[in-house]
Write a protein that holds these residues in place. Structure first.
Motif, PDB file in Angstrom:
ATOM      1  N   LEU A  70     -15.321  -4.239  -6.777  1.00 13.51           N
ATOM      2  CA  LEU A  70     -15.206  -2.792  -6.612  1.00 13.51           C
ATOM      3  C   LEU A  70     -14.375  -2.448  -5.370  1.00 13.51           C
ATOM      4  N   ALA A  71     -14.547  -3.252  -4.309  1.00 12.39           N
ATOM      5  CA  ALA A  71     -13.773  -3.010  -3.088  1.00 12.39           C
ATOM      6  C   ALA A  71     -12.286  -3.178  -3.340  1.00 12.39           C
ATOM      7  N   LEU A  72     -11.916  -4.170  -4.146  1.00 10.40           N
ATOM      8  CA  LEU A  72     -10.499  -4.366  -4.472  1.00 10.40           C
ATOM      9  C   LEU A  72      -9.931  -3.144  -5.183  1.00 10.40           C
ATOM     10  N   PHE A  73     -10.675  -2.629  -6.142  1.00 13.71           N
ATOM     11  CA  PHE A  73     -10.259  -1.428  -6.869  1.00 13.71           C
ATOM     12  C   PHE A  73     -10.095  -0.260  -5.899  1.00 13.71           C
ATOM     13  N   GLY A  74     -11.066  -0.115  -4.985  1.00 12.89           N
ATOM     14  CA  GLY A  74     -11.016   0.982  -4.030  1.00 12.89           C
ATOM     15  C   GLY A  74      -9.871   0.873  -3.053  1.00 12.89           C
ATOM     16  N   LEU A  75      -9.586  -0.333  -2.594  1.00  2.31           N
ATOM     17  CA  LEU A  75      -8.482  -0.522  -1.645  1.00  2.31           C
ATOM     18  C   LEU A  75      -7.144  -0.154  -2.276  1.00  2.31           C
ATOM     19  N   PHE A  76      -6.956  -0.550  -3.526  1.00  2.00           N
ATOM     20  CA  PHE A  76      -5.735  -0.158  -4.231  1.00  2.00           C
ATOM     21  C   PHE A  76      -5.626   1.362  -4.299  1.00  2.00           C
ATOM     22  N   ALA A  77      -6.738   2.028  -4.587  1.00  2.00           N
ATOM     23  CA  ALA A  77      -6.728   3.477  -4.731  1.00  2.00           C
ATOM     24  C   ALA A  77      -6.398   4.172  -3.413  1.00  2.00           C
ATOM     25  N   VAL A  78      -6.981   3.688  -2.304  1.00  2.00           N
ATOM     26  CA  VAL A  78      -6.706   4.307  -1.001  1.00  2.00           C
ATOM     27  C   VAL A  78      -5.234   4.143  -0.630  1.00  2.00           C
ATOM     28  N   GLY A  79      -4.707   2.941  -0.838  1.00  2.00           N
ATOM     29  CA  GLY A  79      -3.300   2.725  -0.540  1.00  2.00           C
ATOM     30  C   GLY A  79      -2.391   3.612  -1.374  1.00  2.00           C
ATOM     31  N   CYS A  80      -2.666   3.699  -2.663  1.00  2.00           N
ATOM     32  CA  CYS A  80      -1.838   4.526  -3.556  1.00  2.00           C
ATOM     33  C   CYS A  80      -1.951   6.009  -3.223  1.00  2.00           C
ATOM     34  N   SER A  81      -3.130   6.437  -2.764  1.00  2.00           N
ATOM     35  CA  SER A  81      -3.300   7.855  -2.442  1.00  2.00           C
ATOM     36  C   SER A  81      -2.453   8.276  -1.251  1.00  2.00           C
ATOM     37  N   MET A  82      -2.051   7.312  -0.419  1.00  2.00           N
ATOM     38  CA  MET A  82      -1.216   7.634   0.746  1.00  2.00           C
ATOM     39  C   MET A  82       0.219   7.137   0.595  1.00  2.00           C
ATOM     40  N   ALA A  83       0.573   6.670  -0.585  1.00  2.00           N
ATOM     41  CA  ALA A  83       1.890   6.060  -0.784  1.00  2.00           C
ATOM     42  C   ALA A  83       3.030   7.009  -0.442  1.00  2.00           C
ATOM     43  N   ASN A  84       2.856   8.296  -0.687  1.00  2.00           N
ATOM     44  CA  ASN A  84       3.914   9.265  -0.441  1.00  2.00           C
ATOM     45  C   ASN A  84       3.691  10.082   0.823  1.00  2.00           C
ATOM     46  N   SER A  85       2.769   9.628   1.669  1.00  2.00           N
ATOM     47  CA  SER A  85       2.489  10.344   2.902  1.00  2.00           C
ATOM     48  C   SER A  85       3.403   9.832   4.016  1.00  2.00           C
ATOM     49  N   ARG A  86       3.221  10.384   5.198  1.00  2.00           N
ATOM     50  CA  ARG A  86       4.046   9.988   6.343  1.00  2.00           C
ATOM     51  C   ARG A  86       3.752   8.551   6.780  1.00  2.00           C
ATOM     52  N   THR A  87       2.611   8.011   6.376  1.00  2.00           N
ATOM     53  CA  THR A  87       2.264   6.620   6.725  1.00  2.00           C
ATOM     54  C   THR A  87       2.272   5.745   5.471  1.00  2.00           C
ATOM     55  N   GLY A  88       3.100   6.076   4.507  1.00  2.00           N
ATOM     56  CA  GLY A  88       3.125   5.346   3.251  1.00  2.00           C
ATOM     57  C   GLY A  88       3.383   3.863   3.416  1.00  2.00           C
ATOM     58  N   SER A  89       4.340   3.502   4.254  1.00  2.00           N
ATOM     59  CA  SER A  89       4.673   2.087   4.447  1.00  2.00           C
ATOM     60  C   SER A  89       3.507   1.326   5.071  1.00  2.00           C
ATOM     61  N   LEU A  90       2.892   1.919   6.092  1.00  2.00           N
ATOM     62  CA  LEU A  90       1.739   1.281   6.733  1.00  2.00           C
ATOM     63  C   LEU A  90       0.573   1.179   5.758  1.00  2.00           C
ATOM     64  N   ALA A  91       0.370   2.249   4.985  1.00  2.00           N
ATOM     65  CA  ALA A  91      -0.742   2.252   4.029  1.00  2.00           C
ATOM     66  C   ALA A  91      -0.583   1.150   2.988  1.00  2.00           C
ATOM     67  N   MET A  92       0.623   0.981   2.460  1.00  2.00           N
ATOM     68  CA  MET A  92       0.835  -0.029   1.428  1.00  2.00           C
ATOM     69  C   MET A  92       0.743  -1.437   2.000  1.00  2.00           C
ATOM     70  N   ALA A  93       1.298  -1.630   3.205  1.00  2.00           N
ATOM     71  CA  ALA A  93       1.237  -2.956   3.832  1.00  2.00           C
ATOM     72  C   ALA A  93      -0.200  -3.333   4.163  1.00  2.00           C
TER      73      ALA A  93
END
Length: 231
Positions: A70-93
Motif C-alpha cells: 500500500l505504501a508503494l501505491f501511495g508513494l507513486f500517488a504523492v509523486g504524481c500529484s506534484m509532478a506539475n508543481s514547482r517541485t516536480g523534479s524533486l518530487a519525482m526523484a
C-alpha cells in the motif's frame, strides 16, 4: 495549485485512491509494531513461541507485507500529484528513491512473514540447531540499502511537499519528522539496541499516517474541484 487540472478524470481517481492508501499503509504498519518480539539471543524459546503464533503471521502478512505494498501505491500517488508543481523534479526523484527503498524492504518483510515462523516451529519441535541458521550477507545488505533509500526518499518527499505550494506545507514537515522518528529512532535504533521494534517505531508510523491523511484530504479536494482536461 491546479496540479490535477492537466490530468484526466480517470488518472485523478487513481491518484486519489493512492493518496488514501498512504495513511492506511502507515496505520497498519503502526499496528504491526505494537507488540515487539522477545530477544532471540536471550530467550530463544519465548522468541520461537512468539514468531510461530498465528497472531505473528497475521500481523506481518497484513501489517508488514500488505502495508508495504500500500505504501508503494501511495508513494507513486504523492509523486504524481506534484509532478506539475514547482517541485516536480524533486518530487519525482524522491518518489523513485523512496519506492526503490520500500520495494527492497519487501525482502525482509516476506522472510519475516513466512520463513521466521518455520524457524520458530522447528526450534519448538526440538531442532535447536535451527537457531544457528544465518541468512546471506546479501540480505542484510538489501535491508540496509532499502532502509537508506526509503529514509532519504521519504524525507525528500516531505521537503517537496513543503515547497510545492500544491499540498499543505506543514503536512510535508510532519511527514519528514515522522520519517526520522520511524526509520532512525525506531527501526535503526531498535535493531542496534533491542534487536526488535521500539515504541518510537509505532509513534513514527502514526505521525506518517497523520501526515499522509492530511496530504490525501488536500489532494482529494484538488482532484475533485479541478476541471477535467483531456487531450
Amino acid at each position: 495549485m491546479a496540479t490535477f487540472a492537466v490530468q484526466s478524470k480517470s488518472s485523478s481517481r487513481w491518484i486519489r485512491a493512492g493518496l488514501w492508501a498512504l495513511p492506511v499503509s502507515w496505520l497498519v504498519t503502526a499496528w504491526s509494531t505494537l507488540d515487539p518480539q522477545p530477544d532471540q539471543a536471550k530467550d530463544p524459546e519465548a522468541w520461537a513461541r512468539f514468531v510461530s503464533s498465528d497472531a505473528y503471521q497475521f500481523s506481518h502478512l497484513f501489517g508488514s507485507t500488505a502495508g508495504t505494498i500500500l505504501a508503494l501505491f501511495g508513494l507513486f500517488a504523492v509523486g504524481c500529484s506534484m509532478a506539475n508543481s514547482r517541485t516536480g523534479s524533486l518530487a519525482m526523484a524522491s518518489m523513485v528513491t523512496a519506492v526503490a527503498g520500500t520495494a527492497l524492504l519487501l525482502v525482509p518483510a516476506v522472510i519475516s512473514t513466512f520463513a521466521t515462523p518455520a524457524i520458530g516451529k522447528a526450534y519448538l519441535g526440538g531442532n535447536q540447531d535451527v537457531m544457528q541458521l544465518e541468512f546471506p550477507a546479501s540480505m542484510t545488505g538489501a535491508f540496509m540499502l532499502g532502509l537508506l533509500l526509503a529514509f532519504v526518499g521519504t524525507v525528500l518527499l516531505g521537503i517537496a511537499v513543503w515547497r510545492s505550494h500544491v499540498l499543505p506545507r506543514w503536512a510535508g514537515a510532519l511527514w519528514a519528522a515522522g520519517a526520522v522518528v520511524f526509520y532512525v529512532l525506531g527501526v535503526v535504533l531498535g535493531q542496534v539496541t533491542a534487536g526488535s521494534s521500539l515504541p518510537s517505531q509505532a509513534a513514527g508510523a502514526v505521525l506518517m499516517a497523520g501526515a499522509g491523511g492530511w496530504i490525501a484530504w488536500s489532494g482529494s479536494r484538488q482532484a475533485t474541484t479541478a476541471p477535467d482536461r483531456i487531450g
